[in-house]
Scaffold this motif. Structure first.
Motif, short mmCIF file in Angstrom:
data_model
loop_
_atom_site.label_atom_id
_atom_site.label_comp_id
_atom_site.label_asym_id
_atom_site.label_seq_id
_atom_site.Cartn_x
_atom_site.Cartn_y
_atom_site.Cartn_z
N ARG A 165 2.50 -27.19 -48.51
CA ARG A 165 1.20 -26.95 -47.87
C ARG A 165 0.90 -28.03 -46.83
O ARG A 165 0.29 -27.75 -45.79
CB ARG A 165 0.09 -26.93 -48.92
N GLY A 166 1.33 -29.26 -47.12
CA GLY A 166 1.13 -30.34 -46.16
C GLY A 166 1.89 -30.08 -44.86
O GLY A 166 1.35 -30.31 -43.76
N VAL A 167 3.11 -29.58 -44.94
CA VAL A 167 3.90 -29.27 -43.74
C VAL A 167 3.22 -28.15 -42.95
O VAL A 167 3.08 -28.25 -41.73
CB VAL A 167 5.35 -28.87 -44.13
N ILE A 168 2.79 -27.11 -43.66
CA ILE A 168 2.11 -26.00 -42.97
C ILE A 168 0.82 -26.48 -42.32
O ILE A 168 0.52 -26.15 -41.16
CB ILE A 168 1.84 -24.84 -43.96
N SER A 169 0.07 -27.30 -43.03
CA SER A 169 -1.18 -27.85 -42.48
C SER A 169 -0.90 -28.72 -41.27
O SER A 169 -1.66 -28.70 -40.29
CB SER A 169 -1.93 -28.66 -43.54
N LEU A 170 0.16 -29.49 -41.32
CA LEU A 170 0.52 -30.35 -40.19
C LEU A 170 0.90 -29.51 -38.97
O LEU A 170 0.47 -29.82 -37.85
CB LEU A 170 1.67 -31.28 -40.57
N ILE A 171 1.66 -28.45 -39.17
CA ILE A 171 2.03 -27.58 -38.05
C ILE A 171 0.80 -26.94 -37.44
O ILE A 171 0.64 -26.92 -36.21
CB ILE A 171 3.04 -26.51 -38.52
N ILE A 172 -0.09 -26.45 -38.29
CA ILE A 172 -1.35 -25.86 -37.79
C ILE A 172 -2.17 -26.90 -37.06
O ILE A 172 -2.70 -26.65 -35.96
CB ILE A 172 -2.15 -25.23 -38.95
N GLY A 173 -2.29 -28.09 -37.64
CA GLY A 173 -3.07 -29.16 -37.00
C GLY A 173 -2.49 -29.58 -35.66
O GLY A 173 -3.24 -29.79 -34.69
N GLN A 178 6.18 -31.19 -61.13
CA GLN A 178 7.17 -31.21 -60.06
C GLN A 178 6.96 -30.02 -59.13
O GLN A 178 7.00 -30.17 -57.91
CB GLN A 178 8.60 -31.18 -60.64
N ARG A 179 6.71 -28.85 -59.70
CA ARG A 179 6.42 -27.66 -58.88
C ARG A 179 5.14 -27.87 -58.07
O ARG A 179 5.06 -27.49 -56.90
CB ARG A 179 6.27 -26.43 -59.77
N LYS A 180 4.14 -28.46 -58.71
CA LYS A 180 2.87 -28.73 -58.02
C LYS A 180 3.10 -29.67 -56.84
O LYS A 180 2.53 -29.47 -55.76
CB LYS A 180 1.87 -29.34 -59.00
N LEU A 181 3.94 -30.68 -57.01
CA LEU A 181 4.25 -31.62 -55.93
C LEU A 181 4.96 -30.92 -54.79
O LEU A 181 4.62 -31.12 -53.62
CB LEU A 181 5.08 -32.79 -56.46
N ARG A 182 5.95 -30.09 -55.11
CA ARG A 182 6.66 -29.34 -54.06
C ARG A 182 5.70 -28.44 -53.29
O ARG A 182 5.75 -28.38 -52.06
CB ARG A 182 7.78 -28.50 -54.68
N LEU A 183 4.83 -27.73 -54.01
CA LEU A 183 3.85 -26.87 -53.37
C LEU A 183 2.90 -27.67 -52.49
O LEU A 183 2.58 -27.27 -51.36
CB LEU A 183 3.06 -26.08 -54.42
N GLU A 206 -3.96 -36.90 -44.70
CA GLU A 206 -4.43 -37.29 -46.02
C GLU A 206 -3.47 -36.78 -47.10
O GLU A 206 -3.16 -37.48 -48.05
CB GLU A 206 -5.83 -36.72 -46.24
N MET A 207 -2.98 -35.54 -46.92
CA MET A 207 -2.05 -34.97 -47.88
C MET A 207 -0.76 -35.78 -47.95
O MET A 207 -0.25 -36.04 -49.04
CB MET A 207 -1.74 -33.51 -47.51
N PHE A 208 -0.23 -36.17 -46.78
CA PHE A 208 1.05 -36.89 -46.76
C PHE A 208 0.91 -38.37 -47.08
O PHE A 208 1.84 -38.97 -47.61
CB PHE A 208 1.72 -36.74 -45.39
N LEU A 209 -0.22 -38.97 -46.78
CA LEU A 209 -0.37 -40.40 -47.01
C LEU A 209 -0.92 -40.75 -48.39
O LEU A 209 -0.54 -41.77 -48.96
CB LEU A 209 -1.27 -41.01 -45.94
N VAL A 224 -9.31 -34.51 -35.27
CA VAL A 224 -9.88 -34.36 -36.60
C VAL A 224 -9.10 -33.29 -37.39
O VAL A 224 -8.96 -33.40 -38.62
CB VAL A 224 -11.39 -34.02 -36.53
N ALA A 225 -8.55 -32.31 -36.70
CA ALA A 225 -7.76 -31.27 -37.38
C ALA A 225 -6.53 -31.85 -38.07
O ALA A 225 -5.99 -31.24 -39.00
CB ALA A 225 -7.34 -30.19 -36.38
N LEU A 226 -6.09 -33.02 -37.65
CA LEU A 226 -4.94 -33.66 -38.30
C LEU A 226 -5.34 -34.51 -39.51
O LEU A 226 -4.47 -35.02 -40.21
CB LEU A 226 -4.20 -34.54 -37.28
N TRP A 227 -6.61 -34.65 -39.74
CA TRP A 227 -7.09 -35.49 -40.83
C TRP A 227 -6.52 -35.04 -42.18
O TRP A 227 -5.94 -35.81 -42.91
CB TRP A 227 -8.62 -35.43 -40.86
#
Length: 188
Positions: free
Chosen positions: A107-115, A98-103, A155-158, A148-151
């Motif tokens: 990370r997916g949200v941070i990656s999306l913002i950066i992308g 569960q902790r791994k999923l939250r993390l 992938e993390m969210f889908l 491509v930066a959004l790839w």
């Protein structure tokens, strides 16, 4: 213990049974784990066997674990303590996943913002470039690079979170399963 050398924990009739054979009950636990007996991890090979056996069973099946023990070596815990420790191990694994999923989702949200920031920058930069052979090539390269930066965030969210969620659900099922210990007839 009843007269059949079996621990008294009942297994529902419609359960899918995972069987583990052990030379002695101590081999169920990771003896290198310094935790107290009621918090000790299962031996990695035993835990992997149980998890992989559960993966082969239908997702909706009720699970039960039967430990076939050849030798009744002295053990510092009762059969009920062994059952409780086994379930506690899988409950702890569920919490870890569960902790791994939250993390992962964080990370997916941070990656999306950066992308998205990178995409906005590349699209803005590509609009500032002039028209011409090299400028057009550079503009298209920037636009493609931005998309491509959004790839990875996509992938993390889908896709990437599904296996983690599946592990969490599996460990929860394993944490609820009854555990029965059967000793060889010549023991106990």
């Amino acid at each position: 213990m009843n007269s059949q050398n079996t621990s008294i924990e009942a297994i529902p009739a419609n359960s899918s049974i995972i069987k583990v054979r052990l030379q002695e009950l101590n081999k169920l636990f990771d003896l290198m784990d310094p935790a107290p007996p009621y918090k000790q991890d299962l031996h990695p090979n035993v835990a992997e066997h149980i998890v992989e056996s559960a993966r082969e069973l239908p997702a909706k099946a009720l699970l039960a674990l039967v430990l076939h023990v050849d030798q009744a070596a002295p053990l510092a815990r009762s059969d009920h303590a062994v059952s409780d420790a086994t379930r506690a191990y899988f409950a702890h694994r569920s919490t870890q996943v569960q902790r791994k999923l939250r993390l992962h989702l964080r990370r997916g949200v941070i990656s999306l913002i950066i992308g998205l920031a990178f995409l906005a920058t590349t699209l803005t930069t590509s609009q500032l470039l002039g028209v011409g052979g090299f400028a057009t090539t550079l503009r298209h390269s920037l636009e493609i690079g931005g998309w491509v930066a959004l790839w990875r965030p996509m992938e993390m969210f889908l896709y990437d979170w599904w296996p983690i969620l599946g592990d969490k659900i599996l460990y929860r099922r394993l944490a609820r399963m009854p555990v029965q210990i059967k000793y060889s007839a010549n023991n106990r």
